[in-house]
Motif scaffolding. Structure first.
Motif, PDB file in Angstrom:
ATOM      1  N   GLU A   1       0.821  -1.218   0.000  1.00 33.57           N
ATOM      2  CA  GLU A   1       0.000   0.000   0.000  1.00 33.57           C
ATOM      3  C   GLU A   1       0.854   1.267   0.000  1.00 33.57           C
ATOM      4  O   GLU A   1       0.557   2.225  -0.717  1.00 33.57           O
ATOM      5  CB  GLU A   1      -0.962   0.002   1.191  1.00 33.57           C
TER       6      GLU A   1
ATOM      7  N   THR B   1       3.913   1.591  -1.080  1.00 28.54           N
ATOM      8  CA  THR B   1       4.605   1.689  -2.366  1.00 28.54           C
ATOM      9  C   THR B   1       3.670   2.207  -3.448  1.00 28.54           C
ATOM     10  O   THR B   1       4.057   3.074  -4.245  1.00 28.54           O
ATOM     11  CB  THR B   1       5.216   0.330  -2.760  1.00 28.54           C
ATOM     12  N   ILE B   2       2.440   1.728  -3.470  1.00 30.12           N
ATOM     13  CA  ILE B   2       1.457   2.222  -4.445  1.00 30.12           C
ATOM     14  C   ILE B   2       1.206   3.710  -4.230  1.00 30.12           C
ATOM     15  O   ILE B   2       1.149   4.488  -5.187  1.00 30.12           O
ATOM     16  CB  ILE B   2       0.136   1.433  -4.343  1.00 30.12           C
ATOM     17  N   GLU B   3       1.064   4.125  -2.988  1.00 32.89           N
ATOM     18  CA  GLU B   3       0.846   5.538  -2.683  1.00 32.89           C
ATOM     19  C   GLU B   3       2.028   6.381  -3.164  1.00 32.89           C
ATOM     20  O   GLU B   3       1.847   7.455  -3.751  1.00 32.89           O
ATOM     21  CB  GLU B   3       0.647   5.722  -1.182  1.00 32.89           C
TER      22      GLU B   3
ATOM     23  N   ASN C   1       1.981   6.506  -7.056  1.00 31.52           N
ATOM     24  CA  ASN C   1       0.886   7.361  -7.524  1.00 31.52           C
ATOM     25  C   ASN C   1       1.153   8.838  -7.261  1.00 31.52           C
ATOM     26  O   ASN C   1       0.807   9.692  -8.081  1.00 31.52           O
ATOM     27  CB  ASN C   1      -0.430   6.924  -6.904  1.00 31.52           C
TER      28      ASN C   1
ATOM     29  N   THR D   1       4.262  -9.285  -2.839  1.00 25.99           N
ATOM     30  CA  THR D   1       4.017  -7.888  -3.194  1.00 25.99           C
ATOM     31  C   THR D   1       4.749  -7.480  -4.472  1.00 25.99           C
ATOM     32  O   THR D   1       4.238  -6.669  -5.237  1.00 25.99           O
ATOM     33  CB  THR D   1       4.377  -6.933  -2.042  1.00 25.99           C
TER      34      THR D   1
ATOM     35  N   LEU E   1       2.846  -5.796  -7.601  1.00 25.39           N
ATOM     36  CA  LEU E   1       3.237  -4.510  -8.180  1.00 25.39           C
ATOM     37  C   LEU E   1       3.495  -4.648  -9.676  1.00 25.39           C
ATOM     38  O   LEU E   1       3.080  -3.802 -10.473  1.00 25.39           O
ATOM     39  CB  LEU E   1       4.486  -3.970  -7.487  1.00 25.39           C
TER      40      LEU E   1
ATOM     41  N   LEU F   1       0.218  -4.857 -11.450  1.00 24.25           N
ATOM     42  CA  LEU F   1      -0.514  -3.590 -11.398  1.00 24.25           C
ATOM     43  C   LEU F   1       0.025  -2.582 -12.405  1.00 24.25           C
ATOM     44  O   LEU F   1      -0.748  -1.859 -13.046  1.00 24.25           O
ATOM     45  CB  LEU F   1      -0.437  -3.011  -9.977  1.00 24.25           C
ATOM     46  N   TYR F   2       1.331  -2.536 -12.569  1.00 18.75           N
ATOM     47  CA  TYR F   2       1.941  -1.502 -13.409  1.00 18.75           C
ATOM     48  C   TYR F   2       2.510  -2.030 -14.722  1.00 18.75           C
ATOM     49  O   TYR F   2       3.218  -1.307 -15.418  1.00 18.75           O
ATOM     50  CB  TYR F   2       3.042  -0.795 -12.623  1.00 18.75           C
TER      51      TYR F   2
END
Length: 90
Positions: free
Chosen positions: A16, A18-20, A23, A47, A51, A54-55
């Motif tokens: 979470e 890392t995503i923040e 972004n 994770t 990731l 996700l990307y």
């Protein structure tokens, strides 16, 4: 000269956060010539793979997965080997 700016994130098990971080870089970056390198430093909770999934379609974001935790210095060295100019995020 149009310098490539690389944002480098050394990641370990905290999906979470890392995503923040990624972004926020995407939202606030002020240059077109950039990339984000995330090194998963041997997380054993999937994770890194999450990731990557996700990307995977964003060509500006590169996910590198270490098989084991290499520690802070060696993990950062993996990122440094990928980049021209660094803005390290720790």
């Amino acid at each position: 000269m149009n310098t490539l700016v690389c944002y480098c994130i050394l990641h370990y098990k905290n999906f979470e956060v890392t995503i923040e971080c990624v972004n926020n870089i995407l939202k606030n970056n002020n240059t077109e010539n950039f990339r984000i390198v995330v090194v998963d430093n041997g997380s054993n909770n999937n994770t890194g793979e999450r990731l990557k999934a996700l990307y995977e379609k964003n060509e500006k974001i590169h996910i590198i997965i270490n098989e084991s935790n290499l520690g802070f210095a060696r993990g950062n060295n993996i990122m440094i080997m990928q980049n021209v100019y660094l803005r390290q995020i720790s």
